[in-house]
Design an enzyme around this catalytic site. Structure first.
Site, PDB file in Angstrom:
ATOM      1  N   ASP A 291       0.515  -1.063   0.112  1.00  0.00           N
ATOM      2  CA  ASP A 291       0.001   0.047   0.139  1.00  0.00           C
ATOM      3  C   ASP A 291       1.239   1.117  -0.012  1.00  0.00           C
ATOM      4  O   ASP A 291       2.451   0.726   0.156  1.00  0.00           O
ATOM      5  CB  ASP A 291      -1.012   0.369   0.747  1.00  0.00           C
ATOM      6  CG  ASP A 291      -2.111   1.068   1.513  1.00  0.00           C
ATOM      7  OD1 ASP A 291      -2.111   1.528   0.534  1.00  0.00           O
ATOM      8  OD2 ASP A 291      -1.958   1.730   2.624  1.00  0.00           O
ATOM      9  N   LEU A 292       0.312   2.860   0.186  1.00  0.00           N
ATOM     10  CA  LEU A 292       1.132   3.792  -0.533  1.00  0.00           C
ATOM     11  C   LEU A 292       0.964   4.372   0.718  1.00  0.00           C
ATOM     12  O   LEU A 292       1.375   4.257   1.895  1.00  0.00           O
ATOM     13  CB  LEU A 292       1.467   5.046  -1.461  1.00  0.00           C
ATOM     14  CG  LEU A 292       1.656   5.813  -1.927  1.00  0.00           C
ATOM     15  CD1 LEU A 292       3.749   5.715  -1.851  1.00  0.00           C
ATOM     16  CD2 LEU A 292       1.138   6.796  -3.111  1.00  0.00           C
ATOM     17  N   ASP A 293      -0.211   5.648   0.645  1.00  0.00           N
ATOM     18  CA  ASP A 293       0.447   6.236   1.468  1.00  0.00           C
ATOM     19  C   ASP A 293       0.164   4.965   3.303  1.00  0.00           C
ATOM     20  O   ASP A 293      -1.378   4.721   3.860  1.00  0.00           O
ATOM     21  CB  ASP A 293      -1.869   7.038   1.628  1.00  0.00           C
ATOM     22  CG  ASP A 293      -1.856   7.619   0.938  1.00  0.00           C
ATOM     23  OD1 ASP A 293      -0.828   8.389   0.393  1.00  0.00           O
ATOM     24  OD2 ASP A 293      -2.708   7.992   0.092  1.00  0.00           O
TER      25      ASP A 293
ATOM     26  N   THR B  68       1.303  10.562   4.038  1.00  0.00           N
ATOM     27  CA  THR B  68       0.602  11.426   3.216  1.00  0.00           C
ATOM     28  C   THR B  68      -0.895  11.642   4.050  1.00  0.00           C
ATOM     29  O   THR B  68      -1.950  12.586   3.591  1.00  0.00           O
ATOM     30  CB  THR B  68       0.372  10.990   1.873  1.00  0.00           C
ATOM     31  OG1 THR B  68      -0.011  10.018   1.879  1.00  0.00           O
ATOM     32  CG2 THR B  68       1.374  11.277   1.078  1.00  0.00           C
TER      33      THR B  68
ATOM     34  N   LYS C 294      -8.596   6.070   5.900  1.00  0.00           N
ATOM     35  CA  LYS C 294      -7.792   5.779   5.405  1.00  0.00           C
ATOM     36  C   LYS C 294      -8.068   4.841   4.289  1.00  0.00           C
ATOM     37  O   LYS C 294      -8.959   3.581   4.510  1.00  0.00           O
ATOM     38  CB  LYS C 294      -6.630   5.214   5.887  1.00  0.00           C
ATOM     39  CG  LYS C 294      -6.043   6.848   7.335  1.00  0.00           C
ATOM     40  CD  LYS C 294      -5.171   5.646   8.392  1.00  0.00           C
ATOM     41  CE  LYS C 294      -4.262   7.135   8.673  1.00  0.00           C
ATOM     42  NZ  LYS C 294      -3.691   6.176  10.359  1.00  0.00           N
ATOM     43  N   GLY C 295      -7.644   4.603   2.690  1.00  0.00           N
ATOM     44  CA  GLY C 295      -7.612   3.551   2.350  1.00  0.00           C
ATOM     45  C   GLY C 295      -8.700   3.478   1.579  1.00  0.00           C
ATOM     46  O   GLY C 295      -9.048   2.658   0.669  1.00  0.00           O
TER      47      GLY C 295
ATOM     48  N   ARG D  64     -10.936   8.437  -2.915  1.00  0.00           N
ATOM     49  CA  ARG D  64     -10.668  10.436  -2.648  1.00  0.00           C
ATOM     50  C   ARG D  64     -12.766  10.357  -2.836  1.00  0.00           C
ATOM     51  O   ARG D  64     -13.510  10.941  -2.217  1.00  0.00           O
ATOM     52  CB  ARG D  64     -10.802  10.990  -4.382  1.00  0.00           C
ATOM     53  CG  ARG D  64     -10.682  12.577  -3.750  1.00  0.00           C
ATOM     54  CD  ARG D  64      -9.978  12.858  -5.312  1.00  0.00           C
ATOM     55  NE  ARG D  64      -8.831  12.667  -5.235  1.00  0.00           N
ATOM     56  CZ  ARG D  64      -8.568  12.585  -6.502  1.00  0.00           C
ATOM     57  NH1 ARG D  64      -9.529  13.405  -7.265  1.00  0.00           N
ATOM     58  NH2 ARG D  64      -7.191  11.761  -6.929  1.00  0.00           N
TER      59      ARG D  64
ATOM     60  N   SER E 212      -2.949   0.565  -4.581  1.00  0.00           N
ATOM     61  CA  SER E 212      -3.538   1.696  -3.336  1.00  0.00           C
ATOM     62  C   SER E 212      -4.298   2.008  -4.248  1.00  0.00           C
ATOM     63  O   SER E 212      -4.656   2.234  -5.316  1.00  0.00           O
ATOM     64  CB  SER E 212      -2.196   2.491  -3.661  1.00  0.00           C
ATOM     65  OG  SER E 212      -2.547   3.823  -3.419  1.00  0.00           O
ATOM     66  N   ALA E 213      -5.630   3.071  -3.151  1.00  0.00           N
ATOM     67  CA  ALA E 213      -6.483   3.528  -3.523  1.00  0.00           C
ATOM     68  C   ALA E 213      -6.049   4.718  -4.174  1.00  0.00           C
ATOM     69  O   ALA E 213      -6.948   5.439  -5.037  1.00  0.00           O
ATOM     70  CB  ALA E 213      -7.027   3.727  -2.348  1.00  0.00           C
ATOM     71  N   SER E 214      -4.684   5.816  -4.336  1.00  0.00           N
ATOM     72  CA  SER E 214      -4.896   6.661  -4.660  1.00  0.00           C
ATOM     73  C   SER E 214      -4.288   6.603  -5.758  1.00  0.00           C
ATOM     74  O   SER E 214      -3.880   5.980  -6.595  1.00  0.00           O
ATOM     75  CB  SER E 214      -3.463   7.240  -3.882  1.00  0.00           C
ATOM     76  OG  SER E 214      -3.488   9.259  -4.002  1.00  0.00           O
TER      77      SER E 214
ATOM     78  N   ASN F 131      -2.564   9.650  -7.262  1.00  0.00           N
ATOM     79  CA  ASN F 131      -1.522   9.967  -7.049  1.00  0.00           C
ATOM     80  C   ASN F 131      -0.726   9.794  -6.736  1.00  0.00           C
ATOM     81  O   ASN F 131       0.414   9.749  -6.380  1.00  0.00           O
ATOM     82  CB  ASN F 131      -1.754  11.197  -5.920  1.00  0.00           C
ATOM     83  CG  ASN F 131      -2.922  12.543  -6.588  1.00  0.00           C
ATOM     84  OD1 ASN F 131      -3.396  12.710  -6.940  1.00  0.00           O
ATOM     85  ND2 ASN F 131      -3.730  12.279  -5.416  1.00  0.00           N
TER      86      ASN F 131
ATOM     87  N   LYS G 126     -10.963  -1.070  -2.212  1.00  0.00           N
ATOM     88  CA  LYS G 126     -10.420  -1.968  -1.018  1.00  0.00           C
ATOM     89  C   LYS G 126     -11.779  -1.699   0.054  1.00  0.00           C
ATOM     90  O   LYS G 126     -12.138  -0.976   0.372  1.00  0.00           O
ATOM     91  CB  LYS G 126      -9.231  -1.105  -0.097  1.00  0.00           C
ATOM     92  CG  LYS G 126      -7.743  -1.848  -0.959  1.00  0.00           C
ATOM     93  CD  LYS G 126      -6.946  -0.783  -0.454  1.00  0.00           C
ATOM     94  CE  LYS G 126      -5.845  -1.081  -0.439  1.00  0.00           C
ATOM     95  NZ  LYS G 126      -4.642   0.279  -0.439  1.00  0.00           N
TER      96      LYS G 126
ATOM     97  N   GLU H 187       0.393  -3.189   4.973  1.00  0.00           N
ATOM     98  CA  GLU H 187      -1.027  -2.516   4.831  1.00  0.00           C
ATOM     99  C   GLU H 187      -1.370  -1.608   5.913  1.00  0.00           C
ATOM    100  O   GLU H 187      -1.244  -2.373   7.362  1.00  0.00           O
ATOM    101  CB  GLU H 187      -2.310  -2.932   4.152  1.00  0.00           C
ATOM    102  CG  GLU H 187      -3.239  -3.241   2.599  1.00  0.00           C
ATOM    103  CD  GLU H 187      -3.902  -1.865   2.833  1.00  0.00           C
ATOM    104  OE1 GLU H 187      -4.133  -1.110   3.969  1.00  0.00           O
ATOM    105  OE2 GLU H 187      -4.046  -1.881   1.156  1.00  0.00           O
ATOM    106  N   ASP H 188      -1.983  -0.754   5.607  1.00  0.00           N
ATOM    107  CA  ASP H 188      -1.857  -0.339   6.887  1.00  0.00           C
ATOM    108  C   ASP H 188      -3.417   0.407   7.440  1.00  0.00           C
ATOM    109  O   ASP H 188      -4.181   1.091   8.837  1.00  0.00           O
ATOM    110  CB  ASP H 188      -0.936   1.749   7.531  1.00  0.00           C
ATOM    111  CG  ASP H 188      -1.770   1.885   6.249  1.00  0.00           C
ATOM    112  OD1 ASP H 188      -2.203   1.600   5.425  1.00  0.00           O
ATOM    113  OD2 ASP H 188      -2.421   3.822   6.915  1.00  0.00           O
TER     114      ASP H 188
HETATM  115  P1  B16 Z   1      -6.265  10.355  -3.838  1.00  0.00           P
HETATM  116  P2  B16 Z   1      -3.751   4.107  -0.112  1.00  0.00           P
HETATM  117  C1  B16 Z   1      -5.392   5.987  -0.416  1.00  0.00           C
HETATM  118  O1  B16 Z   1      -4.285   5.451  -0.293  1.00  0.00           O
HETATM  119  C2  B16 Z   1      -5.636   6.618   0.930  1.00  0.00           C
HETATM  120  O2  B16 Z   1      -5.465   6.052   2.308  1.00  0.00           O
HETATM  121  C3  B16 Z   1      -7.030   7.583   1.360  1.00  0.00           C
HETATM  122  O3  B16 Z   1      -6.428   8.190   2.638  1.00  0.00           O
HETATM  123  C4  B16 Z   1      -7.193   8.146   0.065  1.00  0.00           C
HETATM  124  O4  B16 Z   1      -8.212   9.186  -0.025  1.00  0.00           O
HETATM  125  C5  B16 Z   1      -7.268   7.216  -1.170  1.00  0.00           C
HETATM  126  O5  B16 Z   1      -5.704   6.929  -1.181  1.00  0.00           O
HETATM  127  C6  B16 Z   1      -7.466   8.030  -2.511  1.00  0.00           C
HETATM  128  O6  B16 Z   1      -6.216   9.131  -2.655  1.00  0.00           O
HETATM  129  O7  B16 Z   1      -7.495  11.250  -3.231  1.00  0.00           O
HETATM  130  O8  B16 Z   1      -5.199   9.983  -3.424  1.00  0.00           O
HETATM  131  O9  B16 Z   1      -5.966   9.425  -4.852  1.00  0.00           O
HETATM  132  O10 B16 Z   1      -3.571   4.221   1.357  1.00  0.00           O
HETATM  133  O11 B16 Z   1      -4.624   2.903  -0.855  1.00  0.00           O
HETATM  134  O12 B16 Z   1      -2.425   4.677  -0.459  1.00  0.00           O
HETATM  135 MG    MG Z   2      -3.231   3.773   3.252  1.00  0.00          MG
END
Ligand code: B16
Ligand code: MG
Length: 220
Positions: free
Chosen positions: A10-12, A18, A46-47, A50, A115-117, A119, A146, A170-171
């Site tokens: 996982d990233l964040d 972040t 978290k996870g 957006r 990652s869900a992000s 970015n 997730k 994963e966190d």
């Molecule tokens: P973004 P992960 C998740 O990343 C974050 O934990 C979560 O807080 C955030 O809303 C989500 O990514 C979407 O991020 O707005 O940058 O697309 O923990 O899955 O790496």
């Molecule tokens: Mg995370």
């Protein structure tokens, strides 16, 4: 469980913290709508994707708005989040991560991001970690967030590795559920009292090595 051939991260909250920047940007959005967002409420995000995060926040504030405004406000939040992320440097990579990934590379263990992000790439570039990852499965690629296993199953497929030979780091509770649903070994990064479904929980990567991971896989 067979020996581990691939690790999916996982990233964040695992590679870099972040969450603090997500919190500042989401809090500004909430304040602009006339309510506050506590650090405890930020944990719920978290996870989570957006737009799902925005829905949770609007629920907290009891605010309703048209879909179009939701997209506009989410875009403003994201621009602010990215502006804050630009403060980061490679030194912001969480302790022990770089050493552990170096050890994986030296032992030919394959490395992917789940990652869900949306970015993820920009953030990995910012902290100079992009080159470690053979595949990146991020919020731009997945159709189910997730706790659905999709994000990690796609990562395993990209790395040509059966799920049973993959370990996930994963966190977030939803991320651990996603890893278990994918049939993978789930290593929680954080607190055992929170990540109750993980196979093991460690506070971080300091003092964590491939031999710990292999011992764990062999014991399951
Ligand atoms: P973004 P992960 C998740 O990343 C974050 O934990 C979560 O807080 C955030 O809303 C989500 O990514 C979407 O991020 O707005 O940058 O697309 O923990 O899955 O790496
Ligand atoms: Mg995370």
């Amino acid at each position: 469980m067979p020996s581990i051939q691939a690790c999916l991260f996982d990233l964040d909250g695992v590679i870099v913290d972040t969450a603090q920047y997500h919190y500042i940007a989401w809090r500004e959005l909430a304040n602009g709508l006339g309510f506050d967002l506590s650090i405890e409420q930020n944990e719920l995000l978290k996870g989570v994707s957006r737009m799902e995060s925005l829905e949770i926040i609007l629920g907290i504030g009891g605010v309703q708005m048209p879909e179009e405004e939701k997209l506009t406000r989410a875009a403003i939040k994201n621009a602010r989040y990215l502006e804050l992320c630009m403060q980061m440097t490679p030194a912001d990579t969480l302790p022990g991560v770089r050493n552990f990934l170096d050890e994986l590379k030296q032992n030919s263990i394959r490395i992917g991001l789940g990652s869900a992000s949306k970015n993820a790439r920009a953030i990995l570039e910012r902290i100079d970690m992009l080159a470690y990852f053979e595949t990146i499965v991020d919020g731009n690629r997945i159709t189910k967030g997730k706790p659905d296993p999709q994000v990690f199953l796609l990562g395993a497929e990209d790395l040509n590795t059966p799920p049973v030979s993959c370990a996930v780091f994963e966190d977030a509770v939803a991320g651990i559920q996603s890893a278990k649903a994918a049939g993978m070994l789930a290593v929680g990064i954080g607190q055992a009292s929170v990540l109750t479904e993980a196979d093991v929980v460690v506070p971080g990567f300091t003092n964590f090595s491939l031999s710990h991971l292999e011992e764990l896989a062999a014991s399951l």
